[in-house]
Motif scaffolding. Structure first.
Motif, PDB file in Angstrom:
ATOM      1  N   GLU A   1      54.314  -1.547 117.588  1.00  0.00           N
ATOM      2  CA  GLU A   1      54.743  -2.689 118.399  1.00  0.00           C
ATOM      3  C   GLU A   1      53.555  -3.563 118.777  1.00  0.00           C
ATOM      4  OE1 GLU A   1      56.198  -3.696 122.947  1.00  0.00           O
ATOM      5  OE2 GLU A   1      55.992  -1.601 122.313  1.00  0.00           O
ATOM      6  N   ALA A   2      52.520  -2.940 119.325  1.00  0.00           N
ATOM      7  CA  ALA A   2      51.356  -3.709 119.770  1.00  0.00           C
ATOM      8  C   ALA A   2      50.622  -4.335 118.585  1.00  0.00           C
ATOM      9  CB  ALA A   2      50.407  -2.808 120.562  1.00  0.00           C
ATOM     10  N   ALA A   3      50.477  -3.590 117.491  1.00  0.00           N
ATOM     11  CA  ALA A   3      49.738  -4.092 116.332  1.00  0.00           C
ATOM     12  C   ALA A   3      50.440  -5.277 115.695  1.00  0.00           C
ATOM     13  CB  ALA A   3      49.570  -2.972 115.309  1.00  0.00           C
ATOM     14  N   PHE A   4      51.742  -5.161 115.461  1.00  0.00           N
ATOM     15  CA  PHE A   4      52.463  -6.240 114.799  1.00  0.00           C
ATOM     16  C   PHE A   4      52.567  -7.462 115.704  1.00  0.00           C
ATOM     17  CE2 PHE A   4      54.987  -2.789 112.281  1.00  0.00           C
ATOM     18  CZ  PHE A   4      53.821  -2.429 111.617  1.00  0.00           C
ATOM     19  N   THR A   5      52.652  -7.225 116.997  1.00  0.00           N
ATOM     20  CA  THR A   5      52.714  -8.346 117.949  1.00  0.00           C
ATOM     21  C   THR A   5      51.385  -9.089 118.010  1.00  0.00           C
ATOM     22  OG1 THR A   5      54.280  -7.069 119.274  1.00  0.00           O
ATOM     23  CG2 THR A   5      53.293  -8.987 120.314  1.00  0.00           C
ATOM     24  N   LEU A   6      50.300  -8.349 118.133  1.00  0.00           N
ATOM     25  CA  LEU A   6      48.981  -8.989 118.159  1.00  0.00           C
ATOM     26  C   LEU A   6      48.714  -9.717 116.845  1.00  0.00           C
ATOM     27  CD1 LEU A   6      46.879  -6.209 119.936  1.00  0.00           C
ATOM     28  CD2 LEU A   6      47.535  -8.427 120.883  1.00  0.00           C
ATOM     29  N   ALA A   7      49.130  -9.120 115.728  1.00  0.00           N
ATOM     30  CA  ALA A   7      48.949  -9.777 114.432  1.00  0.00           C
ATOM     31  C   ALA A   7      49.700 -11.099 114.401  1.00  0.00           C
ATOM     32  CB  ALA A   7      49.426  -8.863 113.302  1.00  0.00           C
ATOM     33  N   ASP A   8      50.939 -11.113 114.924  1.00  0.00           N
ATOM     34  CA  ASP A   8      51.692 -12.370 114.994  1.00  0.00           C
ATOM     35  C   ASP A   8      50.957 -13.389 115.861  1.00  0.00           C
ATOM     36  OD1 ASP A   8      53.639 -11.288 113.385  1.00  0.00           O
ATOM     37  OD2 ASP A   8      55.094 -10.958 114.997  1.00  0.00           O
ATOM     38  N   GLY A   9      50.396 -12.923 116.975  1.00  0.00           N
ATOM     39  CA  GLY A   9      49.635 -13.828 117.844  1.00  0.00           C
ATOM     40  C   GLY A   9      48.437 -14.435 117.136  1.00  0.00           C
ATOM     41  N   PHE A  10      47.701 -13.588 116.399  1.00  0.00           N
ATOM     42  CA  PHE A  10      46.564 -14.104 115.634  1.00  0.00           C
ATOM     43  C   PHE A  10      47.037 -15.088 114.562  1.00  0.00           C
ATOM     44  CE2 PHE A  10      44.541  -9.796 116.696  1.00  0.00           C
ATOM     45  CZ  PHE A  10      43.820 -10.317 117.755  1.00  0.00           C
ATOM     46  N   ALA A  11      48.203 -14.804 113.964  1.00  0.00           N
ATOM     47  CA  ALA A  11      48.741 -15.685 112.919  1.00  0.00           C
ATOM     48  C   ALA A  11      49.062 -17.064 113.485  1.00  0.00           C
ATOM     49  CB  ALA A  11      49.994 -15.062 112.306  1.00  0.00           C
ATOM     50  N   TYR A  12      49.702 -17.109 114.660  1.00  0.00           N
ATOM     51  CA  TYR A  12      50.003 -18.402 115.286  1.00  0.00           C
ATOM     52  C   TYR A  12      48.715 -19.150 115.629  1.00  0.00           C
ATOM     53  CZ  TYR A  12      54.860 -16.857 115.759  1.00  0.00           C
ATOM     54  OH  TYR A  12      56.140 -16.434 115.508  1.00  0.00           O
ATOM     55  N   LEU A  13      47.727 -18.412 116.088  1.00  0.00           N
ATOM     56  CA  LEU A  13      46.455 -19.029 116.443  1.00  0.00           C
ATOM     57  C   LEU A  13      45.784 -19.627 115.199  1.00  0.00           C
ATOM     58  CD1 LEU A  13      44.411 -19.592 118.676  1.00  0.00           C
ATOM     59  CD2 LEU A  13      43.486 -17.292 118.339  1.00  0.00           C
ATOM     60  N   GLU A  14      45.783 -18.868 114.114  1.00  0.00           N
ATOM     61  CA  GLU A  14      45.189 -19.361 112.871  1.00  0.00           C
ATOM     62  C   GLU A  14      45.914 -20.614 112.365  1.00  0.00           C
ATOM     63  OE1 GLU A  14      44.947 -16.369 109.851  1.00  0.00           O
ATOM     64  OE2 GLU A  14      43.708 -15.033 111.071  1.00  0.00           O
ATOM     65  N   ASP A  15      47.236 -20.603 112.438  1.00  0.00           N
ATOM     66  CA  ASP A  15      47.999 -21.744 111.931  1.00  0.00           C
ATOM     67  C   ASP A  15      47.706 -22.997 112.751  1.00  0.00           C
ATOM     68  OD1 ASP A  15      50.021 -22.104 109.737  1.00  0.00           O
ATOM     69  OD2 ASP A  15      51.117 -23.075 111.360  1.00  0.00           O
ATOM     70  N   ALA A  16      47.604 -22.828 114.067  1.00  0.00           N
ATOM     71  CA  ALA A  16      47.290 -23.968 114.932  1.00  0.00           C
ATOM     72  C   ALA A  16      45.875 -24.482 114.656  1.00  0.00           C
ATOM     73  CB  ALA A  16      47.431 -23.577 116.397  1.00  0.00           C
ATOM     74  N   MET A  17      44.956 -23.574 114.403  1.00  0.00           N
ATOM     75  CA  MET A  17      43.581 -23.984 114.129  1.00  0.00           C
ATOM     76  C   MET A  17      43.486 -24.751 112.808  1.00  0.00           C
ATOM     77  SD  MET A  17      41.500 -20.608 115.482  1.00  0.00           S
ATOM     78  CE  MET A  17      39.864 -21.260 115.084  1.00  0.00           C
ATOM     79  N   GLU A  18      44.356 -24.417 111.862  1.00  0.00           N
ATOM     80  CA  GLU A  18      44.385 -25.179 110.609  1.00  0.00           C
ATOM     81  C   GLU A  18      44.830 -26.618 110.843  1.00  0.00           C
ATOM     82  OE1 GLU A  18      46.068 -23.968 107.019  1.00  0.00           O
ATOM     83  OE2 GLU A  18      44.626 -22.346 106.725  1.00  0.00           O
ATOM     84  N   ARG A  19      45.572 -26.845 111.936  1.00  0.00           N
ATOM     85  CA  ARG A  19      45.966 -28.205 112.316  1.00  0.00           C
ATOM     86  C   ARG A  19      44.807 -28.960 112.963  1.00  0.00           C
ATOM     87  NH1 ARG A  19      51.673 -29.033 113.625  1.00  0.00           N
ATOM     88  NH2 ARG A  19      52.828 -27.864 112.044  1.00  0.00           N
ATOM     89  N   GLY A  20      43.721 -28.269 113.222  1.00  0.00           N
ATOM     90  CA  GLY A  20      42.588 -28.903 113.881  1.00  0.00           C
ATOM     91  C   GLY A  20      42.502 -28.607 115.362  1.00  0.00           C
ATOM     92  N   LEU A  21      43.396 -27.758 115.863  1.00  0.00           N
ATOM     93  CA  LEU A  21      43.355 -27.391 117.281  1.00  0.00           C
ATOM     94  C   LEU A  21      42.294 -26.326 117.511  1.00  0.00           C
ATOM     95  CD1 LEU A  21      47.197 -27.210 117.970  1.00  0.00           C
ATOM     96  CD2 LEU A  21      45.650 -29.044 118.627  1.00  0.00           C
TER      97      LEU A  21
END
Length: 566
Positions: free
Chosen positions: A255-275
């Motif tokens: 639960e914790a691993a897959f959730t944190l991974a999703d959080g990192f994924a959202y962060l990476e995607d936003a950073m690709e937008r230049g955020l």
């Protein structure tokens, strides 16, 4: 943290204790079972000593509350400053009935609203859609247009409350409606507070509610994040949700691993937008399950905070404390609730809630004892809320910041949990060739998450069937008595009322304006622009949930999950 000479002495004392004190007792009486393990089947030792945490570095691994790595809590004073936000899920029938429940909960002392939606709303279809028949208002409140949102919050100042919305595929539409409502009430957008679940990666991993495929779904989620950074800085656009992963049968570490991974994924995607990570990460909130094994849950929460603090800095150059501070909502484990002897659920929920508080949650929902049977009754909701209030006001556990710190058992379990979580996250990164986001998307496509959760769920059920895992009232201490309480029943007339309101809105609205705004949304998708401004215009024209989501589906197609993944 411990002197080596002291540790040598402690080891010798333990060996002597095992031989002279423990041994004779085991020979004479044994223990009540051969193996002791958590709900996640993580074996626990009989006793822990400083030797189990000999490598603990206080400054690096624990630190002080409110400072990195935040193991001891997200904030310096924690509940001595203010208690966690107490939320109870509310939503059934029409907007009028849920509005009445909202007012009831506020009057009873609840400090945040939490909204459940019916299945048609969750799936982005309208109440008059053929697939909605029999489902309107049954699992939550029906919301088709902005008119429903106006009724839902009638008499409630959205500038004064924090509202959580449990919705995913159509989350952007609900977010737009809430913004439109704030505009109507004259509340500045930068002042609205709340949380949008909006976690589509979790949907493809566990809960299985979707409209369009994973990658375009992720694009829409990132649109909401980008819009929130610029327009609603007090509103969390994503609640990265491990809760449903756990409800699907995962272990605590999964639960914790897959959730944190999703959080990192959202962060990476936003950073690709230049955020910037320092802008985005503070707007990501998390949502965890709290199950029956109290110490395992406490260790999970503490380990998750430490991992987020360390990896956001190491991988994404996040320097601000706000970006590295993991904040989370907790809900007690729906999976643990039993239809048999449902009053037992009050005790289960109390222990699970206690684990959430001892683990440092920022917000807490306690399930009602009758939820294995139906939507919760008012009496059951009151007991669930009083459970939180008693923990906060009477137990004393909220008076000490991280009272579990320094426990040999808790610190050892936290290290073990951290290692297991990180091992999973590294597997996911490998799937994405170093990118967590690409690893999550690949894991969804390849069935990685499904296999891991399915295996854990199967192993748990085997333990229940063999009574290795005891469920009081189910596989032990059973009773033939009918212990079913009075349950809430949603009147079938609800559907008629909702359909009548939807029909009236369609008759009264300006069809040309609806067509114009939906066309503008279509163009925004085509040009790969942020869709939030167009969705806000569409909901203000009283375009329906289904009409808006249909535009997305026409562009991206419907998602079909691959079956039979090996």
């Amino acid at each position: 943290m411990f002197d080596e000479d002291d540790l040598t002495e402690i080891r010798a004392e333990r060996e002597e204790w095992e031989e002279e004190t423990l041994g004779p007792v085991l020979d004479a009486h044994g223990e009540r079972k051969e193996r002791f393990a958590t709900v996640s089947n993580h074996e626990v030792d009989r006793v822990y000593t400083p030797d189990d945490i000999a490598d603990l570095d206080y400054s690096e691994d624990l630190g002080m509350p409110g400072e990195p790595p935040f193991t001891r809590g997200a904030y310096p004073t924690m509940y001595r400053g203010r208690t966690w936000t107490m939320r109870q899920f509310a939503g059934f029938g029409t907007a009028e009935e849920t509005n009445e429940r909202f007012h009831y909960l506020v009057d009873e002392g609840q400090t945040g609203l939490s909204t459940a939606f019916d299945m048609p709303s969750l799936m982005g279809i309208d109440s008059d859609h053929p697939m909605s028949e029999g489902e309107v208002g049954k699992e939550g409140v029906a919301v088709d247009t902005l008119r429903d949102m106006e009724v839902l919050f009638d008499g409630i100042d959205v500038g004064e409350v924090s509202t959580s919305f449990t919705i995913n595929p159509s989350a952007a539409v609900i977010y737009a409606m809430y913004i439109a409502l704030a505009d109507q009430q004259g509340v500045p957008r930068e002042e609205i507070r709340g949380t949008l679940q909006n976690d589509m990666l979790k949907e493809f991993i566990a809960q299985k509610e979707w409209v369009i495929p994973p990658e375009p779904s992720l694009d829409v989620v990132t649109d909401t994040v980008e819009f929130a950074v610029e327009n609603t800085p007090k509103f969390y656009p994503i609640s990265v949700s491990g809760y449903h992963i756990r409800e699907a049968g995962s272990t605590a570490a999964q639960e914790a691993a897959f959730t944190l991974a999703d959080g990192f994924a959202y962060l990476e995607d936003a950073m690709e937008r230049g955020l910037d990570a320092n802008e985005v990460a503070p707007l990501l909130s998390f949502f965890f399950n709290s199950h029956n094994s109290v110490f395992e849950e406490v260790a999970k929460f503490r380990a998750a905070r430490r991992i987020w603090a360390e990896k956001t800095k190491e991988w994404y150059d996040a320097e601000a404390d706000a970006a590295r501070r993991l904040k989370f909502h907790t809900q007690t484990a729906g999976q643990s609730l039993t239809a048999q002897q449902p009053l037992n659920n009050i005790i289960r929920v109390t222990l699970q809630a206690l684990a959430g508080v001892l683990g440092g949650t920022q917000s807490l929902h306690t399930n009602s004892y009758d939820e294995a049977l139906a939507l919760p009754s008012e009496d059951a909701v009151r007991v669930a809320l009083r459970t939180q209030q008693i923990i906060a006001e009477e137990s004393g556990v909220a008076d000490i910041v991280d009272p579990m710190a320094g426990s040999f058992a808790i610190e050892k379990l936290t290290f073990e949990m951290e290692a297991e979580i990180l091992a999973y996250i590294e597997e996911i990164r490998e799937l994405g060739d170093g990118s967590v986001r690409d690893g999550v998307l690949a894991g969804i496509e390849e069935g990685y998450f499904h296999r891991e959760i399915q295996e854990a769920s199967y192993e748990y059920q085997k333990r229940v069937d063999s009574e290795e895992e005891v469920m009081v009232g189910v596989n032990r201490y059973v009773s033939d008595e009918d212990t079913s309480p009075e349950i809430l029943k949603v009147d079938d007339e609800i559907s008629e009322k909702q359909l009548a309101r939807l029909e009236a809105v369609k008759e009264e609205r300006d069809d040309d304006e609806v067509e114009r705004t939906l066309g503008a949304l279509d163009e925004a998708i085509e040009r790969d622009e942020n869709v939030m401004p167009a969705i806000i215009d569409a909901v203000k024209a009283y375009a329906t949930m289904g009409e808006i989501m249909q535009v997305f589906q026409e562009h991206h197609g419907a998602y079909q999950e691959r079956i039979g993944l090996a």
